[in-house]
Design a protein around this motif. Sequence first.
Motif, short mmCIF file in Angstrom:
data_model
loop_
_atom_site.label_atom_id
_atom_site.label_comp_id
_atom_site.label_asym_id
_atom_site.label_seq_id
_atom_site.Cartn_x
_atom_site.Cartn_y
_atom_site.Cartn_z
N LEU A 2 0.82 -1.21 0.00
CA LEU A 2 0.00 0.00 0.00
C LEU A 2 0.85 1.26 0.00
O LEU A 2 0.51 2.24 -0.67
CB LEU A 2 -0.96 -0.01 1.19
CG LEU A 2 -2.05 -1.08 1.16
CD1 LEU A 2 -2.82 -1.11 2.46
CD2 LEU A 2 -2.99 -0.86 -0.01
N GLU A 3 1.96 1.22 0.73
CA GLU A 3 2.85 2.38 0.75
C GLU A 3 3.45 2.64 -0.62
O GLU A 3 3.60 3.79 -1.03
CB GLU A 3 3.94 2.19 1.80
CG GLU A 3 3.40 2.29 3.21
CD GLU A 3 4.42 1.97 4.27
OE1 GLU A 3 5.32 1.12 4.02
OE2 GLU A 3 4.32 2.55 5.36
N ARG A 4 3.77 1.58 -1.34
CA ARG A 4 4.31 1.75 -2.70
C ARG A 4 3.29 2.39 -3.63
O ARG A 4 3.66 3.02 -4.62
CB ARG A 4 4.76 0.41 -3.27
CG ARG A 4 6.09 -0.04 -2.69
CD ARG A 4 6.56 -1.29 -3.36
NE ARG A 4 5.76 -2.39 -2.78
CZ ARG A 4 5.72 -3.61 -3.21
NH1 ARG A 4 6.43 -3.96 -4.26
NH2 ARG A 4 4.99 -4.52 -2.61
N LEU A 5 2.02 2.23 -3.31
CA LEU A 5 0.96 2.84 -4.11
C LEU A 5 0.63 4.26 -3.67
O LEU A 5 -0.28 4.89 -4.19
CB LEU A 5 -0.30 1.97 -4.05
CG LEU A 5 -0.18 0.59 -4.68
CD1 LEU A 5 -1.42 -0.25 -4.36
CD2 LEU A 5 0.01 0.70 -6.18
N THR A 10 -0.86 2.94 8.75
CA THR A 10 -0.78 2.97 10.21
C THR A 10 -1.01 1.55 10.69
O THR A 10 -2.07 0.98 10.43
CB THR A 10 -1.86 3.91 10.81
OG1 THR A 10 -1.71 5.21 10.24
CG2 THR A 10 -1.75 3.99 12.31
N ALA A 11 -0.02 0.98 11.37
CA ALA A 11 -0.12 -0.43 11.77
C ALA A 11 0.02 -0.58 13.27
O ALA A 11 0.78 0.14 13.92
CB ALA A 11 0.97 -1.24 11.07
N THR A 12 -0.72 -1.53 13.82
CA THR A 12 -0.61 -1.90 15.23
C THR A 12 -0.97 -3.37 15.35
O THR A 12 -1.69 -3.91 14.51
CB THR A 12 -1.52 -1.02 16.11
OG1 THR A 12 -1.35 -1.41 17.47
CG2 THR A 12 -2.97 -1.15 15.72
N LEU A 31 -9.28 2.92 4.72
CA LEU A 31 -9.54 1.49 4.77
C LEU A 31 -8.99 0.95 6.09
O LEU A 31 -7.98 1.44 6.58
CB LEU A 31 -8.79 0.80 3.61
CG LEU A 31 -8.67 -0.72 3.61
CD1 LEU A 31 -10.02 -1.36 3.35
CD2 LEU A 31 -7.65 -1.15 2.57
N VAL A 32 -9.66 -0.06 6.64
CA VAL A 32 -9.16 -0.75 7.83
C VAL A 32 -9.02 -2.22 7.48
O VAL A 32 -9.93 -2.83 6.93
CB VAL A 32 -10.13 -0.59 9.03
CG1 VAL A 32 -9.68 -1.44 10.21
CG2 VAL A 32 -10.23 0.88 9.44
N VAL A 33 -7.84 -2.78 7.76
CA VAL A 33 -7.57 -4.20 7.57
C VAL A 33 -7.28 -4.77 8.95
O VAL A 33 -6.42 -4.25 9.67
CB VAL A 33 -6.36 -4.43 6.64
CG1 VAL A 33 -6.10 -5.92 6.47
CG2 VAL A 33 -6.58 -3.75 5.30
#
Length: 73
Positions: A2-5, A10-12, A31-33
């Motif tokens: 996603l960062e490359r796009l 934001t990750a936890t 978006l939330v994953v």
Amino acid sequence: MLERLGYRVTATTDSQEGLALFQAEPNGFDLVVTDQTMPGMTGVRLAEEILRIRPDIPVILYTDTVSRLTKAG
């Protein structure tokens, strides 16, 4: 990926921390994953809480429970 796009990620690894981050800035997310088996609360519960705050946000819920069961069986 996603960062490359061009997205900011934001990750936890803790669902309660993730919820607190979302509550602090709900419009800062596109978006939330989430994983179903996270510490603190299940992914389904996290999705429910997030959707109460912002009903329009897409949520992807995943789990590897099926693959673990398949490998064991």
